[in-house]
Design a protein around this motif. Structure first.
Motif, PDB file in Angstrom:
ATOM      1  N   VAL A 157     -13.619  15.630  40.053  1.00  0.00           N
ATOM      2  CA  VAL A 157     -14.419  14.693  40.630  1.00  0.00           C
ATOM      3  C   VAL A 157     -14.061  13.350  39.781  1.00  0.00           C
ATOM      4  O   VAL A 157     -13.829  12.463  40.468  1.00  0.00           O
ATOM      5  N   PHE A 158     -13.923  13.669  38.575  1.00  0.00           N
ATOM      6  CA  PHE A 158     -13.426  12.326  37.590  1.00  0.00           C
ATOM      7  C   PHE A 158     -12.146  11.746  37.930  1.00  0.00           C
ATOM      8  O   PHE A 158     -12.252  10.437  38.139  1.00  0.00           O
ATOM      9  N   SER A 159     -11.344  12.467  38.263  1.00  0.00           N
ATOM     10  CA  SER A 159     -10.018  12.298  38.283  1.00  0.00           C
ATOM     11  C   SER A 159      -9.834  11.626  39.999  1.00  0.00           C
ATOM     12  O   SER A 159      -9.069  10.463  40.295  1.00  0.00           O
ATOM     13  N   ALA A 160     -10.673  11.869  40.733  1.00  0.00           N
ATOM     14  CA  ALA A 160     -10.791  11.526  42.188  1.00  0.00           C
ATOM     15  C   ALA A 160     -11.157  10.135  42.324  1.00  0.00           C
ATOM     16  O   ALA A 160     -10.479   9.203  42.651  1.00  0.00           O
ATOM     17  N   VAL A 161     -12.142   9.972  41.299  1.00  0.00           N
ATOM     18  CA  VAL A 161     -12.918   8.535  41.185  1.00  0.00           C
ATOM     19  C   VAL A 161     -11.736   7.710  40.616  1.00  0.00           C
ATOM     20  O   VAL A 161     -11.443   6.503  40.831  1.00  0.00           O
ATOM     21  N   ALA A 162     -11.017   8.018  39.485  1.00  0.00           N
ATOM     22  CA  ALA A 162     -10.349   7.446  38.714  1.00  0.00           C
ATOM     23  C   ALA A 162      -9.077   7.029  39.547  1.00  0.00           C
ATOM     24  O   ALA A 162      -8.600   5.926  39.446  1.00  0.00           O
ATOM     25  N   GLY A 163      -8.623   7.969  40.268  1.00  0.00           N
ATOM     26  CA  GLY A 163      -7.461   7.768  40.886  1.00  0.00           C
ATOM     27  C   GLY A 163      -7.644   6.853  42.174  1.00  0.00           C
ATOM     28  O   GLY A 163      -6.924   6.063  42.648  1.00  0.00           O
ATOM     29  N   ALA A 164      -8.858   7.043  42.972  1.00  0.00           N
ATOM     30  CA  ALA A 164      -9.178   6.271  43.986  1.00  0.00           C
ATOM     31  C   ALA A 164      -9.773   4.953  43.826  1.00  0.00           C
ATOM     32  O   ALA A 164     -10.019   4.100  44.719  1.00  0.00           O
ATOM     33  N   GLY A 165     -10.306   4.786  42.485  1.00  0.00           N
ATOM     34  CA  GLY A 165     -10.837   3.539  42.296  1.00  0.00           C
ATOM     35  C   GLY A 165     -10.326   2.306  42.688  1.00  0.00           C
ATOM     36  O   GLY A 165     -10.978   1.604  43.358  1.00  0.00           O
ATOM     37  N   ALA A 166      -9.214   2.134  42.488  1.00  0.00           N
ATOM     38  CA  ALA A 166      -8.395   0.990  42.988  1.00  0.00           C
ATOM     39  C   ALA A 166      -8.353   0.988  44.408  1.00  0.00           C
ATOM     40  O   ALA A 166      -8.599  -0.392  44.791  1.00  0.00           O
ATOM     41  N   ALA A 167      -8.050   1.985  45.084  1.00  0.00           N
ATOM     42  CA  ALA A 167      -8.169   1.857  46.574  1.00  0.00           C
ATOM     43  C   ALA A 167      -9.630   1.557  47.035  1.00  0.00           C
ATOM     44  O   ALA A 167      -9.871   0.568  47.980  1.00  0.00           O
ATOM     45  N   VAL A 168     -10.508   1.983  46.524  1.00  0.00           N
ATOM     46  CA  VAL A 168     -12.011   1.758  46.790  1.00  0.00           C
ATOM     47  C   VAL A 168     -12.292   0.189  46.720  1.00  0.00           C
ATOM     48  O   VAL A 168     -12.908  -0.308  47.308  1.00  0.00           O
ATOM     49  N   GLY A 169     -11.682  -0.402  45.593  1.00  0.00           N
ATOM     50  CA  GLY A 169     -11.794  -1.813  45.212  1.00  0.00           C
ATOM     51  C   GLY A 169     -11.404  -2.627  46.164  1.00  0.00           C
ATOM     52  O   GLY A 169     -11.926  -3.493  46.502  1.00  0.00           O
ATOM     53  N   MET A 170     -10.285  -2.208  46.962  1.00  0.00           N
ATOM     54  CA  MET A 170      -9.791  -2.897  47.928  1.00  0.00           C
ATOM     55  C   MET A 170     -10.735  -3.091  49.251  1.00  0.00           C
ATOM     56  O   MET A 170     -10.917  -4.338  49.800  1.00  0.00           O
ATOM     57  N   VAL A 171     -11.187  -1.916  49.415  1.00  0.00           N
ATOM     58  CA  VAL A 171     -12.119  -1.898  50.507  1.00  0.00           C
ATOM     59  C   VAL A 171     -13.430  -2.702  50.043  1.00  0.00           C
ATOM     60  O   VAL A 171     -13.736  -3.590  50.874  1.00  0.00           O
ATOM     61  N   ALA A 172     -14.008  -2.596  48.932  1.00  0.00           N
ATOM     62  CA  ALA A 172     -15.352  -3.015  48.551  1.00  0.00           C
ATOM     63  C   ALA A 172     -14.943  -4.695  48.605  1.00  0.00           C
ATOM     64  O   ALA A 172     -15.860  -5.433  48.831  1.00  0.00           O
ATOM     65  N   GLY A 173     -14.018  -5.046  47.903  1.00  0.00           N
ATOM     66  CA  GLY A 173     -13.632  -6.545  47.927  1.00  0.00           C
ATOM     67  C   GLY A 173     -13.443  -7.062  49.116  1.00  0.00           C
ATOM     68  O   GLY A 173     -14.046  -8.207  49.244  1.00  0.00           O
ATOM     69  N   GLY A 174     -12.947  -6.392  50.077  1.00  0.00           N
ATOM     70  CA  GLY A 174     -12.960  -6.879  51.663  1.00  0.00           C
ATOM     71  C   GLY A 174     -14.222  -7.076  52.161  1.00  0.00           C
ATOM     72  O   GLY A 174     -14.622  -8.256  52.693  1.00  0.00           O
ATOM     73  N   MET A 175     -14.884  -6.175  51.862  1.00  0.00           N
ATOM     74  CA  MET A 175     -16.377  -6.295  52.605  1.00  0.00           C
ATOM     75  C   MET A 175     -17.231  -7.502  51.718  1.00  0.00           C
ATOM     76  O   MET A 175     -17.987  -7.970  52.574  1.00  0.00           O
ATOM     77  N   LEU A 176     -17.272  -7.404  50.430  1.00  0.00           N
ATOM     78  CA  LEU A 176     -17.946  -8.359  49.914  1.00  0.00           C
ATOM     79  C   LEU A 176     -17.526  -9.906  49.922  1.00  0.00           C
ATOM     80  O   LEU A 176     -18.308 -10.801  50.237  1.00  0.00           O
ATOM     81  N   THR A 177     -16.261  -9.911  50.089  1.00  0.00           N
ATOM     82  CA  THR A 177     -15.693 -11.375  50.414  1.00  0.00           C
ATOM     83  C   THR A 177     -16.097 -11.912  51.879  1.00  0.00           C
ATOM     84  O   THR A 177     -16.404 -13.003  51.872  1.00  0.00           O
ATOM     85  N   GLU A 178     -15.831 -10.887  52.764  1.00  0.00           N
ATOM     86  CA  GLU A 178     -16.292 -11.305  54.152  1.00  0.00           C
ATOM     87  C   GLU A 178     -17.727 -11.462  54.172  1.00  0.00           C
ATOM     88  O   GLU A 178     -18.032 -12.407  55.125  1.00  0.00           O
ATOM     89  N   ALA A 179     -18.588 -10.723  53.761  1.00  0.00           N
ATOM     90  CA  ALA A 179     -19.836 -10.847  53.922  1.00  0.00           C
ATOM     91  C   ALA A 179     -20.510 -12.143  53.410  1.00  0.00           C
ATOM     92  O   ALA A 179     -21.697 -12.548  53.743  1.00  0.00           O
ATOM     93  N   GLY A 180     -20.193 -12.344  52.175  1.00  0.00           N
ATOM     94  CA  GLY A 180     -20.861 -13.618  51.240  1.00  0.00           C
ATOM     95  C   GLY A 180     -19.783 -14.317  50.707  1.00  0.00           C
ATOM     96  O   GLY A 180     -19.386 -15.329  51.037  1.00  0.00           O
ATOM     97  N   SER A 181     -19.576 -13.994  49.271  1.00  0.00           N
ATOM     98  CA  SER A 181     -18.580 -14.962  48.576  1.00  0.00           C
ATOM     99  C   SER A 181     -17.644 -14.008  47.689  1.00  0.00           C
ATOM    100  O   SER A 181     -18.182 -12.988  47.357  1.00  0.00           O
ATOM    101  N   TRP A 182     -16.555 -14.655  47.140  1.00  0.00           N
ATOM    102  CA  TRP A 182     -15.703 -14.000  46.198  1.00  0.00           C
ATOM    103  C   TRP A 182     -16.720 -13.691  44.918  1.00  0.00           C
ATOM    104  O   TRP A 182     -16.549 -12.495  44.191  1.00  0.00           O
ATOM    105  N   ARG A 183     -17.704 -14.511  44.802  1.00  0.00           N
ATOM    106  CA  ARG A 183     -18.361 -14.138  43.356  1.00  0.00           C
ATOM    107  C   ARG A 183     -19.247 -12.694  43.649  1.00  0.00           C
ATOM    108  O   ARG A 183     -19.561 -12.247  42.445  1.00  0.00           O
ATOM    109  N   TRP A 184     -19.389 -12.264  44.782  1.00  0.00           N
ATOM    110  CA  TRP A 184     -20.216 -11.150  44.806  1.00  0.00           C
ATOM    111  C   TRP A 184     -19.260  -9.629  44.230  1.00  0.00           C
ATOM    112  O   TRP A 184     -19.782  -8.785  44.045  1.00  0.00           O
ATOM    113  N   VAL A 185     -17.895  -9.946  44.094  1.00  0.00           N
ATOM    114  CA  VAL A 185     -17.135  -8.654  43.768  1.00  0.00           C
ATOM    115  C   VAL A 185     -17.359  -8.898  42.191  1.00  0.00           C
ATOM    116  O   VAL A 185     -17.243  -7.406  41.524  1.00  0.00           O
TER     117      VAL A 185
END
Length: 472
Positions: A157-185
């Protein structure tokens, strides 16, 4: 993992008995706290990437300044991880873990409030320092609270999160930026940190303090050396390999990294005990981690550019494009413990490196007319499967090769390899892009960058095939 390794991985007998016993009644809560911290750290390695165009417009930053928004985090993180591992040994791993979370939360608040580019870069460096304090203790706390098959499952589980964290960040960054502002990241980390801090105090057992010294000279030499190397690579990509500043930076990097090795050989309590690099399997695992992440993190940066500049995706759509990779990685990593029990660690690392190299090589053949389904979907799936297969067995091999009292140092070196690989690999791919794109356009530059990433993954494959010999 052998029986002898399982015996040596037991929690120290001197650890707080009451809290240790309580935590073992709530293994799910223990793992949730540790993984929650790792998710926050991993996501922030990339969550800003998709928001960079908005940051550039909002703060009036140059392209070079934007690159340091990303590099400040990764360099501070990778360069100080070894010192963070020592902090966990000296002060106690739970103390270091919670201190890192508190500092990360504060730095995230400052980043969200940034009014200038330098303010934002400083906040990102602060996040990197905090991550360097918390991350080594996160992996070592798994070694403390879990043994045997439970540890393998927790590491998966730890390795899944460590390995996928950067990809999850891409998804989260897109959602937060589109929904509000870059400051929400940045602001999104605050509630997560406020939840993790009291939870860690309740469910994690403290480790005994081990008196020691901090090797500040070694930490400074390694961080400065890596910073000089990344600067040199980026400068060479933009101004050519004959540029005087690039050559001077390469020379400084060589001197500083050599000074780091000499300092560690002479230090009474080095920040990176050099014996950790002497065992064949452990050294091979560290090198494979560095090469794998060198290819992956550079690819994330250029995939973001391809989605937004070539396919003209908005932030939300560009972030969502990474979902197949994330889903595949989580699915594969859930199978990895069972596969490792049957086949051993080495076949999984070989298969993972081969899949990652194939995906990156596929990307190096992209043409401007390729859409998402024809050009990107299969490489995303291959990269997700490759990362999911390879990272957990490497972490298990490293932790299984040391006694519990050395788990903090061993995990600190492991994560140093991950983040150093990410920053150096990204810089090398930027250099390849700059050389190929000059006078020829974006497409040849992208091809060269992804081909460079494939070379890194192929190097990890060679290490796994020719050097790694982890027993089943």
């Amino acid at each position: 993992m052998t029986a002898s390794n399982e015996r040596t991985a037991a929690p120290p007998e001197s650890a707080s008995p009451g809290k240790a016993a309580a935590s073992h009644h709530r293994p799910g809560a223990v793992l949730a706290v540790i993984v929650g911290c790792q998710l926050m750290i991993g996501v922030d390695s990339s969550v800003v990437t998709i928001a960079l165009p908005e940051v550039k417009q909002g703060l009036g930053m140059s392209t070079g300044g934007l690159a340091w928004v990303q590099n400040a985090y990764m360099l501070a993180f990778g360069g100080l991880l070894l010192l963070g591992g020592r902090a966990g040994d000296v002060f106690g791993r739970r103390r270091a873990f919670t201190a890192g979370i508190a500092l990360f939360t504060a730095a995230s608040l400052l980043g969200g409030l940034a009014g200038t580019g330098w303010w934002l870069i400083a906040a990102r460096a602060g996040q990197g320092v905090a991550a360097a304090v918390a991350a080594p203790s996160a992996m070592a706390l798994i070694a403390q609270h879990f043994t045997g098959r439970a540890r393998v499952r927790a590491l998966s589980v730890f390795s899944a999160v460590a390995g996928a964290g950067a990809a999850v960040g891409m998804v989260a960054g897109g959602m937060l930026t589109e929904a509000g502002s870059w400051r929400w990241v940045f602001f999104v980390n605050i509630p997560l940190g406020l939840v993790l801090l009291p939870a860690a105090a309740r469910v994690l057992a403290e480790t005994p303090r081990r008196p020691g010294r901090f090797d500040l000279g070694g930490a400074a030499a390694s961080t400065a050396g890596l910073t000089a190397l990344v600067y040199a690579l980026i400068r060479a990509g933009s101004d050519g390999w004959g540029d005087r500043r690039a050559l001077a930076a390469f020379g400084a990097a060589a001197v500083l990294l050599a000074a780091f090795v000499l300092t560690e050989r002479r230090a009474r309590q080095p920040v990176m005990p050099l014996w950790l690099l002497t065992g064949r399997d452990r050294a091979a695992s560290y090198l494979a981690q560095l090469l794998l992440t060198a290819g992956m993190y550079g690819a994330f940066f250029f995939l973001t550019q391809y989605l937004q500049q070539v396919l003209h995706y908005g932030p939300l759509r560009a972030g969502a494009a990474f979902l197949p990779m994330v889903g595949m990685q989580f699915a594969v990593v859930r199978l990895a413990p069972r596969l490792m029990a049957r086949a051993g660690a080495r076949p999984l690392v070989v298969a993972g490196a081969l899949l990652l190299a194939t995906g990156l090589l596929w990307l190096s053949r992209l043409s401007p007319g390729d859409g998402y389904a024809a050009g990107l979907l299969v490489p995303f799936l291959l990269m997700g499967a490759g990362g999911g297969l390879a990272i957990m067995p490497l972490n298990a091999a490293i932790l299984g090769s040391v006694r519990p009292e050395h788990a903090g140092a061993a995990s600190g070196v492991a994560q140093t390899m991950l983040w150093t690989g990410g920053s150096v690999g990204s810089a090398a791919m930027v250099t390849a892009y700059g050389a190929a794109a000059s006078g020829h356009g974006i497409a040849p530059g992208m091809d060269a960058a992804f081909a460079t990433g494939a070379v890194f993954a192929a190097g990890a494959l060679a290490v796994a095939v020719l050097v790694l010999r982890v027993p089943r």
